[in-house]
Design a protein around this motif. Structure first.
Motif, PDB file in Angstrom:
ATOM      1  N   ARG A  31       1.983   5.344  -1.972  1.00 37.97           N
ATOM      2  CA  ARG A  31       2.698   6.699  -1.954  1.00 37.97           C
ATOM      3  C   ARG A  31       3.541   6.520  -0.548  1.00 37.97           C
ATOM      4  NH1 ARG A  31      -1.242  11.626  -1.863  1.00 37.97           N
ATOM      5  NH2 ARG A  31       0.665  12.755  -1.581  1.00 37.97           N
ATOM      6  N   LEU A  32       3.247   6.051   0.537  1.00 35.89           N
ATOM      7  CA  LEU A  32       4.258   5.754   1.631  1.00 35.89           C
ATOM      8  C   LEU A  32       5.266   4.991   1.358  1.00 35.89           C
ATOM      9  CD1 LEU A  32       1.213   5.619   4.278  1.00 35.89           C
ATOM     10  CD2 LEU A  32       2.990   7.529   4.310  1.00 35.89           C
ATOM     11  N   ILE A  35       8.004   6.204  -0.715  1.00 36.18           N
ATOM     12  CA  ILE A  35       9.126   6.867   0.264  1.00 36.18           C
ATOM     13  C   ILE A  35      10.141   6.013   0.852  1.00 36.18           C
ATOM     14  CG2 ILE A  35       9.477   8.328   1.976  1.00 36.18           C
ATOM     15  CD1 ILE A  35       8.526   9.779  -0.252  1.00 36.18           C
ATOM     16  N   LEU A  36       9.580   5.002   1.426  1.00 41.34           N
ATOM     17  CA  LEU A  36      10.339   4.023   2.067  1.00 41.34           C
ATOM     18  C   LEU A  36      11.409   3.291   1.096  1.00 41.34           C
ATOM     19  CD1 LEU A  36       7.769   2.039   4.508  1.00 41.34           C
ATOM     20  CD2 LEU A  36       9.263   4.380   4.800  1.00 41.34           C
ATOM     21  N   SER A 107      10.891  -3.289   4.337  1.00 41.86           N
ATOM     22  CA  SER A 107       9.510  -2.444   4.416  1.00 41.86           C
ATOM     23  C   SER A 107       8.373  -3.203   4.365  1.00 41.86           C
ATOM     24  CB  SER A 107       9.383  -1.187   3.563  1.00 41.86           C
ATOM     25  OG  SER A 107       9.436  -1.513   2.201  1.00 41.86           O
ATOM     26  N   GLU A 151       9.046  11.848   7.159  1.00 42.36           N
ATOM     27  CA  GLU A 151       9.106  12.282   5.861  1.00 42.36           C
ATOM     28  C   GLU A 151       7.865  11.558   4.936  1.00 42.36           C
ATOM     29  OE1 GLU A 151      12.022  12.025   1.714  1.00 42.36           O
ATOM     30  OE2 GLU A 151      12.789  12.364   3.827  1.00 42.36           O
ATOM     31  N   ALA A 152       7.392  10.321   5.207  1.00 38.33           N
ATOM     32  CA  ALA A 152       6.795   9.688   4.371  1.00 38.33           C
ATOM     33  C   ALA A 152       5.249  10.114   4.831  1.00 38.33           C
ATOM     34  CB  ALA A 152       6.680   7.992   4.903  1.00 38.33           C
TER      35      ALA A 152
END
Length: 392
Positions: A31-32, A35-36, A107, A151-152
């Motif tokens: 999930r992190l 976002i990236l 990332s 945000e993440a």
């Protein structure tokens, strides 16, 4: 004779991650990373080990005492287990992706291993998720990585976030401008790390007044900025403070409710950083959720020891690393998906339908006299009965 160890015993700072925590960690990491990815940070995957001469060059020198090293039986050269992934991303950016357009957004996610833990983080194996913005010097780049990190973390459910900003180069710039010799500078640095105002007054010399004022100014961002902007600083130091003020303004625009603090003399953990750096915390959670800041990627000689390559110009960069163990401590998890026991002989298509609807299915591998008891034994909340899930 060597003492026999229990097979479940692990070296200090290492641990097994068991169900359901291992799955929760994997889901949280993805999930992190999602976002990236939405912000244009393309995922890369560096190796667990590299040649020592490349992993520990340049800024990597700061990680020397944290790094496990061993002899590679194939090349007969020393290799090192990564203690941090940021430097690997910088290597990829300045070698394999040297011709990719700048700014370059990358990332990553993976595990790192360190020789020793710290008082706040005793773990030696740590999961990392992070992003690096290579080849951008503008304050907008610093503000972006902080906003993306926040945000993440918010997206995965971390409450009560705060970001503590610092300027690791500020004190060295001031001491250099005032002509403080290196031995005295080391003592001053140690005193600042311990927030020892008395020692600063005693050994700081002509820098004592400035350093004492900077140390006392630490606190909420707006108040701290007003106080340090009122101090008569050397020209380059004043420019660093001006850059910090602009980054704060940009962060406020992107995340107006984010709690921001500033510690203008903090340096520990930012040894290779060259500009505004930061630490992310969450209310009532021990330890930092992540760290980041500005550094230089590339700029090494074309040939150093075993390394031979084209010379790469220094590239201003910034980024962040999140620590998955702390992130998980900050989350509140709801119930896991329901588990239904499928008795022996259940058609495969039935399980397919259940899994499509979000169930976890546990198939019976042999007939049993009491299916409800077997379902409970295997941790199921439901059992398939007459074609429907029955709660047990």
């Amino acid at each position: 004779m060597e003492e026999m160890l229990h097979p479940a015993l692990l070296p200090h700072g290492l641990r097994d991650l068991l169900p359901p925590d291992a799955q929760i960690e994997a889901d949280t990491v993805e999930r992190l990373m999602a976002i990236l990815g939405h912000y244009g940070y393309d995922r890369v995957k560096p190796p667990l080990v590299e040649f020592e001469s490349s992993l520990l060059e340049g800024p990597g020198v700061a990680m020397t005492h944290e790094t496990f090293r061993l002899m590679d039986p194939i090349s007969h050269r020393m290799i090192a287990v990564r203690a941090d992934m940021t430097l690997q991303i910088a290597r990829i950016a300045t070698t394999r992706l040297v011709k990719a357009p700048r700014p370059l957004r990358l990332s990553y996610a993976g595990q790192v291993l360190r020789v020793r833990g710290s008082q706040l983080r005793p773990e030696r194996q740590v999961g990392q998720v992070g992003a690096e913005l290579i080849g951008a010097a503008a304050p907008e780049a610093d503000a972006e990585v902080i906003a993306v990190a926040v945000e993440a973390l918010t997206a995965v459910g971390v409450p009560g976030l705060s970001v503590d900003l610092t300027l690791p180069v500020l004190v060295p710039v001031i001491l250099e401008a005032l002509g403080v010799e290196s031995r005295a500078a080391e003592r001053i640095r140690a005193a600042l790390d311990h927030k020892d105002a008395a020692a600063i007054a005693e050994i700081g010399g002509q820098a004592a007044g400035i350093l004492g004022s900077l140390m006392a100014a630490a606190g909420p961002a707006d108040r701290t900025l007003a106080q340090i902007q009122a101090i008569q600083l050397p020209e380059r130091a004043a420019a660093e403070v001006a850059a910090l003020a602009e980054i704060v303004r940009l962060i406020r625009r992107a995340a107006p409710d984010l709690m921001l603090t500033i510690d203008p003399v903090e340096n520990r953990g930012f040894e290779y950083h060259t500009g505004v750096s930061f630490t992310i915390f969450a209310r009532n959670i021990r330890g930092e959720l992540g760290r980041g800041g500005r550094y230089i990627a590339g700029g090494y000689p074309a040939e150093t020891g075993y390394i031979k390559r084209e010379a790469v110009e220094p590239q201003p960069s910034t980024g962040f690393t999140l620590y998955t163990d702390t992130v998980l401590r900050a989350l509140v998890f709801g119930p896991q998906p329901p588990r239904v026991f499928l008795p022996h002989g259940t058609e495969h298509a039935v399980g397919v339908e259940f899994r499509a609807d979000g169930w976890i299915t546990v198939a019976g591998l042999e007939p049993v006299a009491d299916t409800a008891a077997e379902a409970r034994r295997l941790g199921c909340s439901h059992v398939l009965a007459d074609g429907k899930p029955a709660e047990i």
